[in-house]
Design an enzyme around this catalytic site. Structure first.
Site, PDB file in Angstrom:
ATOM      1  N   HIS A  10       0.853  -1.187   0.000  1.00  0.00           N
ATOM      2  CA  HIS A  10       0.000   0.000   0.000  1.00  0.00           C
ATOM      3  C   HIS A  10       0.892   1.240   0.000  1.00  0.00           C
ATOM      4  CE1 HIS A  10      -3.513  -2.466   1.746  1.00  0.00           C
ATOM      5  NE2 HIS A  10      -3.735  -2.219   0.476  1.00  0.00           N
ATOM      6  N   LYS A  14       5.134   1.445   0.763  1.00  0.00           N
ATOM      7  CA  LYS A  14       6.006   1.182  -0.390  1.00  0.00           C
ATOM      8  C   LYS A  14       7.483   1.380  -0.051  1.00  0.00           C
ATOM      9  CE  LYS A  14       2.540   2.223  -3.909  1.00  0.00           C
ATOM     10  NZ  LYS A  14       2.031   0.887  -3.946  1.00  0.00           N
ATOM     11  N   THR A  36       3.440  -5.116  -8.486  1.00  0.00           N
ATOM     12  CA  THR A  36       2.512  -4.140  -9.038  1.00  0.00           C
ATOM     13  C   THR A  36       3.325  -2.908  -9.428  1.00  0.00           C
ATOM     14  OG1 THR A  36       1.999  -3.404  -6.797  1.00  0.00           O
ATOM     15  CG2 THR A  36       0.485  -4.991  -7.801  1.00  0.00           C
ATOM     16  N   GLY A  37       2.829  -2.145 -10.399  1.00  0.00           N
ATOM     17  CA  GLY A  37       3.601  -1.106 -11.059  1.00  0.00           C
ATOM     18  C   GLY A  37       4.295  -0.093 -10.175  1.00  0.00           C
ATOM     19  N   THR A  38       3.554   0.587  -9.340  1.00  0.00           N
ATOM     20  CA  THR A  38       4.145   1.643  -8.522  1.00  0.00           C
ATOM     21  C   THR A  38       5.073   1.066  -7.470  1.00  0.00           C
ATOM     22  OG1 THR A  38       2.070   2.847  -8.843  1.00  0.00           O
ATOM     23  CG2 THR A  38       3.593   3.746  -7.237  1.00  0.00           C
ATOM     24  N   SER A  56      -0.572  -1.181 -11.960  1.00  0.00           N
ATOM     25  CA  SER A  56      -0.756  -0.652 -10.609  1.00  0.00           C
ATOM     26  C   SER A  56      -1.863  -1.462  -9.941  1.00  0.00           C
ATOM     27  CB  SER A  56      -1.132   0.826 -10.724  1.00  0.00           C
ATOM     28  OG  SER A  56      -1.791   1.273  -9.587  1.00  0.00           O
ATOM     29  N   GLY A  57      -1.799  -1.603  -8.608  1.00  0.00           N
ATOM     30  CA  GLY A  57      -2.788  -2.414  -7.880  1.00  0.00           C
ATOM     31  C   GLY A  57      -4.231  -2.082  -8.225  1.00  0.00           C
ATOM     32  N   ASP A  62      -3.240  -6.185  -8.650  1.00  0.00           N
ATOM     33  CA  ASP A  62      -3.612  -7.175  -7.633  1.00  0.00           C
ATOM     34  C   ASP A  62      -4.270  -8.385  -8.288  1.00  0.00           C
ATOM     35  OD1 ASP A  62      -2.711  -5.428  -5.627  1.00  0.00           O
ATOM     36  OD2 ASP A  62      -4.702  -4.580  -5.316  1.00  0.00           O
ATOM     37  N   ASP A  82      -1.147  -1.559   4.723  1.00  0.00           N
ATOM     38  CA  ASP A  82      -1.390  -0.446   5.642  1.00  0.00           C
ATOM     39  C   ASP A  82      -2.699  -0.748   6.354  1.00  0.00           C
ATOM     40  OD1 ASP A  82      -1.958   1.893   6.962  1.00  0.00           O
ATOM     41  OD2 ASP A  82      -1.712   3.196   5.218  1.00  0.00           O
ATOM     42  N   HIS A  89      -9.736   0.184  -3.231  1.00  0.00           N
ATOM     43  CA  HIS A  89      -9.786  -1.102  -3.938  1.00  0.00           C
ATOM     44  C   HIS A  89      -9.653  -2.271  -2.957  1.00  0.00           C
ATOM     45  CE1 HIS A  89      -5.515  -0.296  -3.596  1.00  0.00           C
ATOM     46  NE2 HIS A  89      -5.238  -1.526  -3.952  1.00  0.00           N
ATOM     47  N   ASP A  92     -10.314  -5.834  -4.075  1.00  0.00           N
ATOM     48  CA  ASP A  92      -9.233  -6.494  -4.815  1.00  0.00           C
ATOM     49  C   ASP A  92      -8.187  -7.058  -3.866  1.00  0.00           C
ATOM     50  OD1 ASP A  92     -10.443  -5.655  -7.211  1.00  0.00           O
ATOM     51  OD2 ASP A  92      -9.347  -3.755  -7.165  1.00  0.00           O
ATOM     52  N   ARG A  98      -7.381 -13.798  -0.218  1.00  0.00           N
ATOM     53  CA  ARG A  98      -8.189 -15.025  -0.237  1.00  0.00           C
ATOM     54  C   ARG A  98      -7.553 -16.077  -1.136  1.00  0.00           C
ATOM     55  NH1 ARG A  98     -11.954 -17.296  -3.365  1.00  0.00           N
ATOM     56  NH2 ARG A  98     -12.108 -15.552  -4.783  1.00  0.00           N
TER      57      ARG A  98
END
Length: 121
Positions: A10, A14, A36-38, A56-57, A62, A82, A89, A92, A98
């Site tokens: 999150h 990061k 994920t991208g960022t 990105s998530g 995700d 976090d 999101h 997601d 899960r």
């Protein structure tokens, strides 16, 4: 065959994940890494590790990691969460957690569990 690890964090986590990756750079270099991208961009900047960057998530990253879990293409997931901030999101994120649980993929949500998961390989 190389093992693979997914990396995601999150926004407020990061930098913490990037620092953790820098501390474990030599070990992580032994894996195929997906992020994920960022999050991945932060990690690459900090460590220069070779990472396959996904979306990105919130834009599907995700879900891409979740699909990799379902297809048995991800051996571990490190997701610095976090716990004090609501996420737009969140659905997601819950789906990814899960799937990691359902498919019995080692999953870490903080530094202590990330150290334990990395020690499994």
């Amino acid at each position: 065959m190389k093992k693979s690890i997914g990396l995601v964090a999150h926004d407020d986590k990061k930098e913490l994940l990037a620092q953790w990756c820098a501390n474990h750079r030599e070990k992580l270099a032994e894996f195929d890494l997906y992020a994920t991208g960022t999050t991945g961009a932060h990690i690459v900047e900090e460590t220069e590790l070779s990472i396959t960057l996904l979306k990105s998530g919130p834009l599907g990253g995700d879900a891409q990691l979740g699909a990799m879990i379902v297809e048995n293409k991800l051996d571990g997931l490190i997701f610095f969460i976090d716990a004090l901030t609501a996420m737009p999101h969140d659905v997601d994120v819950k789906a990814l957690i899960r799937l990691a649980t359902l498919y019995d993929v080692p999953f870490a949500c903080n530094r202590s569990t990330a150290n334990a998961v990395l020690g499994l390989f």
